[in-house]
Scaffold this active site. Structure first.
Site, PDB file in Angstrom:
ATOM      1  N   ALA A  13       0.587  -1.183   0.438  1.00 55.91           N
ATOM      2  CA  ALA A  13      -0.252  -0.476   0.016  1.00 55.91           C
ATOM      3  C   ALA A  13       0.746   1.169   0.469  1.00 55.91           C
ATOM      4  CB  ALA A  13      -0.752   0.062   1.598  1.00 55.91           C
ATOM      5  N   GLY A  14       2.467   1.410  -0.148  1.00 60.43           N
ATOM      6  CA  GLY A  14       3.445   2.038   0.080  1.00 60.43           C
ATOM      7  C   GLY A  14       3.606   2.996  -1.223  1.00 60.43           C
ATOM      8  N   GLN A  15       4.261   3.722  -1.585  1.00 63.57           N
ATOM      9  CA  GLN A  15       3.867   4.375  -2.215  1.00 63.57           C
ATOM     10  C   GLN A  15       5.284   4.386  -3.551  1.00 63.57           C
ATOM     11  OE1 GLN A  15       6.498   8.562  -2.137  1.00 63.57           O
ATOM     12  NE2 GLN A  15       7.796   8.014  -0.653  1.00 63.57           N
ATOM     13  N   ILE A  16       6.357   3.143  -2.674  1.00 66.51           N
ATOM     14  CA  ILE A  16       7.444   2.504  -3.935  1.00 66.51           C
ATOM     15  C   ILE A  16       6.844   1.761  -4.077  1.00 66.51           C
ATOM     16  CG2 ILE A  16       9.244   1.446  -3.638  1.00 66.51           C
ATOM     17  CD1 ILE A  16      10.486   2.543  -1.568  1.00 66.51           C
ATOM     18  N   ASN A 105      12.109  -2.933  12.648  1.00 66.02           N
ATOM     19  CA  ASN A 105      12.249  -3.813  11.595  1.00 66.02           C
ATOM     20  C   ASN A 105      12.913  -4.616  11.925  1.00 66.02           C
ATOM     21  OD1 ASN A 105      11.709  -1.611   9.473  1.00 66.02           O
ATOM     22  ND2 ASN A 105      12.852   0.017  11.006  1.00 66.02           N
ATOM     23  N   GLN A 112      10.185 -12.361   8.783  1.00 68.02           N
ATOM     24  CA  GLN A 112       9.864 -12.322   7.489  1.00 68.02           C
ATOM     25  C   GLN A 112      10.442 -13.785   6.617  1.00 68.02           C
ATOM     26  OE1 GLN A 112       9.479  -9.015   5.380  1.00 68.02           O
ATOM     27  NE2 GLN A 112       7.332  -8.398   6.778  1.00 68.02           N
ATOM     28  N   VAL A 129      14.739  -3.944   0.097  1.00 65.63           N
ATOM     29  CA  VAL A 129      14.987  -2.447  -0.077  1.00 65.63           C
ATOM     30  C   VAL A 129      13.802  -1.954   1.220  1.00 65.63           C
ATOM     31  CG1 VAL A 129      13.037  -0.382  -0.764  1.00 65.63           C
ATOM     32  CG2 VAL A 129      13.505  -2.631  -2.645  1.00 65.63           C
ATOM     33  N   ASN A 131      14.156  -0.190   4.516  1.00 64.57           N
ATOM     34  CA  ASN A 131      15.066   0.509   5.878  1.00 64.57           C
ATOM     35  C   ASN A 131      15.385  -0.004   7.140  1.00 64.57           C
ATOM     36  OD1 ASN A 131      17.350   1.973   3.559  1.00 64.57           O
ATOM     37  ND2 ASN A 131      15.654   3.058   3.322  1.00 64.57           N
ATOM     38  N   ASP A 159      21.536   4.650  -5.077  1.00 63.68           N
ATOM     39  CA  ASP A 159      22.931   4.925  -5.239  1.00 63.68           C
ATOM     40  C   ASP A 159      23.619   5.031  -6.167  1.00 63.68           C
ATOM     41  OD1 ASP A 159      21.562   5.736  -2.588  1.00 63.68           O
ATOM     42  OD2 ASP A 159      22.066   3.729  -2.399  1.00 63.68           O
ATOM     43  N   HIS A 187      23.125   1.301   2.766  1.00 62.09           N
ATOM     44  CA  HIS A 187      22.523   2.476   2.175  1.00 62.09           C
ATOM     45  C   HIS A 187      21.721   3.380   3.230  1.00 62.09           C
ATOM     46  CE1 HIS A 187      19.523   4.224  -0.157  1.00 62.09           C
ATOM     47  NE2 HIS A 187      18.989   3.911   1.026  1.00 62.09           N
TER      48      HIS A 187
HETATM   49  P1  NAI Z   1       5.384   3.935   2.953  1.00 63.51           P
HETATM   50  O1  NAI Z   1       5.808   3.798   4.362  1.00 63.51           O
HETATM   51  O2  NAI Z   1       4.765   4.704   1.569  1.00 63.51           O
HETATM   52  O3  NAI Z   1       5.243   2.244   2.569  1.00 63.51           O
HETATM   53  C1  NAI Z   1       5.545   1.200   3.565  1.00 63.51           C
HETATM   54  C2  NAI Z   1       4.224   0.430   3.297  1.00 63.51           C
HETATM   55  O4  NAI Z   1       4.777  -1.407   4.188  1.00 63.51           O
HETATM   56  C3  NAI Z   1       3.599   0.566   3.772  1.00 63.51           C
HETATM   57  O5  NAI Z   1       1.429   0.230   3.504  1.00 63.51           O
HETATM   58  C4  NAI Z   1       2.872   0.100   4.886  1.00 63.51           C
HETATM   59  O6  NAI Z   1       1.708  -0.611   5.761  1.00 63.51           O
HETATM   60  C5  NAI Z   1       4.310  -0.923   4.901  1.00 63.51           C
HETATM   61  N1  NAI Z   1       4.362  -2.366   6.114  1.00 63.51           N
HETATM   62  C6  NAI Z   1       5.177  -1.780   7.256  1.00 63.51           C
HETATM   63  N2  NAI Z   1       5.101  -2.593   8.271  1.00 63.51           N
HETATM   64  C7  NAI Z   1       5.053  -4.078   7.162  1.00 63.51           C
HETATM   65  C8  NAI Z   1       4.885  -5.033   7.628  1.00 63.51           C
HETATM   66  N3  NAI Z   1       5.353  -5.286   9.030  1.00 63.51           N
HETATM   67  N4  NAI Z   1       4.954  -6.532   6.391  1.00 63.51           N
HETATM   68  C9  NAI Z   1       4.144  -5.569   4.959  1.00 63.51           C
HETATM   69  N5  NAI Z   1       3.985  -4.166   5.132  1.00 63.51           N
HETATM   70  C10 NAI Z   1       4.880  -3.616   6.139  1.00 63.51           C
HETATM   71  O7  NAI Z   1       7.078   3.243   2.837  1.00 63.51           O
HETATM   72  P2  NAI Z   1       7.752   4.055   1.361  1.00 63.51           P
HETATM   73  O8  NAI Z   1       8.019   5.270   0.579  1.00 63.51           O
HETATM   74  O9  NAI Z   1       7.116   2.320   0.421  1.00 63.51           O
HETATM   75  O10 NAI Z   1       8.934   3.508   1.553  1.00 63.51           O
HETATM   76  C11 NAI Z   1       9.449   1.395   1.850  1.00 63.51           C
HETATM   77  C12 NAI Z   1      10.958   1.852   2.335  1.00 63.51           C
HETATM   78  O11 NAI Z   1      11.898   2.171   1.343  1.00 63.51           O
HETATM   79  C13 NAI Z   1      11.042   2.231   3.762  1.00 63.51           C
HETATM   80  O12 NAI Z   1      12.002   2.106   4.944  1.00 63.51           O
HETATM   81  C14 NAI Z   1      11.976   3.457   3.090  1.00 63.51           C
HETATM   82  O13 NAI Z   1      12.923   4.107   3.346  1.00 63.51           O
HETATM   83  C15 NAI Z   1      13.057   2.589   1.915  1.00 63.51           C
HETATM   84  N6  NAI Z   1      13.686   3.091   0.549  1.00 63.51           N
HETATM   85  C16 NAI Z   1      14.819   2.449   0.810  1.00 63.51           C
HETATM   86  C17 NAI Z   1      15.312   2.372  -0.390  1.00 63.51           C
HETATM   87  C18 NAI Z   1      16.403   2.134  -1.014  1.00 63.51           C
HETATM   88  O14 NAI Z   1      16.750   2.535  -1.879  1.00 63.51           O
HETATM   89  N7  NAI Z   1      17.275   0.761  -0.124  1.00 63.51           N
HETATM   90  C19 NAI Z   1      15.203   3.877  -1.241  1.00 63.51           C
HETATM   91  C20 NAI Z   1      13.990   4.373  -0.891  1.00 63.51           C
HETATM   92  C21 NAI Z   1      12.970   4.219   0.308  1.00 63.51           C
END
Ligand code: NAI
Length: 322
Positions: A13-16, A105, A112, A129, A131, A159, A187
């Site tokens: 459901a998240g933005q990525i 986390n 998982q 992915v 963090n 990156d 990262h």
């Molecule tokens: P977001 O907050 O929009 O979405 C995260 C989603 O994960 C939410 O729908 C939430 O309900 C869900 N979630 C939380 N706990 C969960 C669980 N135990 N099981 C399943 N789903 C769960 O976040 P967004 O923007 O989509 O980013 C996701 C992650 O990716 C963040 O941790 C962000 O920091 C990380 N990220 C990593 C990057 C990288 O280069 N490694 C780059 C950009 C973001």
């Protein structure tokens, strides 16, 4: 037609995922003749939002998208999967200590990891992915003793891609001309975008650009704070570019890099002084559905000090949890 590949995606459901899922359904990972099934995992309270995303996926009428499963149960999500993108994680809330964030986390990736250990396909590729991605991947590996740790990596490709574009601009070449760029480490802002071995059309980039000040004082810090710059400009963190990088990393890992280097964060076997068991960004080449770390590179004092700093941070994250 071939059997659909099963792809699990967490944080659906998240933005990525609002970008990632549509790219996957469009065939951007497995190509235009491979049907897929999407397994969408998110928390119970996010299921309504997932349902909305599913409705939109349906409304795209993607020919390759044969089935979608929505669930809040990791075992159902990972059952027999061929690939998994672990995007969902717990964001830092106001006043939360770093150690609490790491611990929250760690709990998610422990659960998982256990589920993957029990039910995922033995050749499944798992890309973390969410963090802190490197440490989450280490936790997952530690909790999946029957699952090959080489089938797990964490994302450093965003990156890497960020650095490719900045280097190509500065050298006035195409991003596709650049090879042998490395992003080392975590990262996080300690990551190290290293141009030492990088070439464009065979010529060393450091000679073409010939600006050590720009490299050390502009490129390296700008790549490290690019994520923050995007939050400041957009009011939200990188999403479409993160989804793109996730697909790039997984696709290269599966389909190979044709003798070129890329960066992946993978479990260390002690190369370059990186402690065994840490998941750390390193140069790799991919072939035959597998990666190999580029070994035997000589590191100078500057490279060593940058690498030490990011390793120190990874060790600190590991120690904070133990
Ligand atoms: P977001 O907050 O929009 O979405 C995260 C989603 O994960 C939410 O729908 C939430 O309900 C869900 N979630 C939380 N706990 C969960 C669980 N135990 N099981 C399943 N789903 C769960 O976040 P967004 O923007 O989509 O980013 C996701 C992650 O990716 C963040 O941790 C962000 O920091 C990380 N990220 C990593 C990057 C990288 O280069 N490694 C780059 C950009 C973001």
């Amino acid at each position: 037609q071939s059997t659909p590949k099963k792809i699990a995606v967490t944080g659906a459901a998240g933005q990525i995922c609002y970008s990632l899922l549509f790219r996957l359904a469009n065939g951007d990972l497995y190509g235009k003749s491979q049907p897929i099934e999407l397994r969408l995992l998110d928390l119970p309270q996010a299921q309504d939002a997932v349902r909305g995303v599913v409705m939109e996926l349906e409304d795209c009428a993607f020919p390759l998208l044969h089935n979608i499963v929505m669930t809040d149960d990791p075992r159902q999500a990972f059952e027999g999967v061929d690939a998994a993108f672990l995007v969902g994680s717990r964001p830092r809330s106001k006043g939360m200590e770093r150690r609490d964030l790491l611990a929250a986390n760690a709990e998610i990736f422990k659960v998982q990891g256990r589920a993957i250990n029990e039910v995922a396909g033995r050749r499944a590729k798992i890309l973390v992915v969410g963090n802190p991605a490197n440490t989450n991947a280490s936790i997952l590996i530690a909790n999946a003793p029957d699952f090959n740790p080489r089938q797990v990596s964490s994302m450093i490709r965003l990156d890497h891609n960020r650095a490719l574009t900045q280097l190509a601009r500065k050298a006035a070449c195409g991003v596709g001309d650049i090879d042998k760029l490395v992003v080392w480490g975590n990262h996080s802002p300690t990551m190290f975008a290293d141009w030492t071995y990088a070439t464009a059309a065979g010529r060393p980039l450091s000679e073409t650009i010939a600006d050590d000040h720009w490299y050390k004082e502009v490129l390296i810090p700008e790549i490290a704070r690019r994520g923050t710059a995007i939050i400041e400009a957009r009011g939200a963190s990188s999403a479409a570019s993160a989804a793109n990088a996730a697909i790039d990393q997984m696709r290269d890992w599966m389909h190979g890099t044709d003798g070129r280097w890329t960066s992946m964060a993978v479990i260390s076997q002690g190369q370059y002084g990186i402690p065994e068991g840490l998941v750390c960004g390193v140069p790799v080449m991919c072939e035959d559905d597998d990666y190999s770390v580029v070994e035997g590179l000589d590191l100078d004092g500057f490279q060593k000090s940058k690498l030490d700093k990011t390793i120190e941070e990874l060790v600190g994250e590991r120690d904070a949890l133990s």
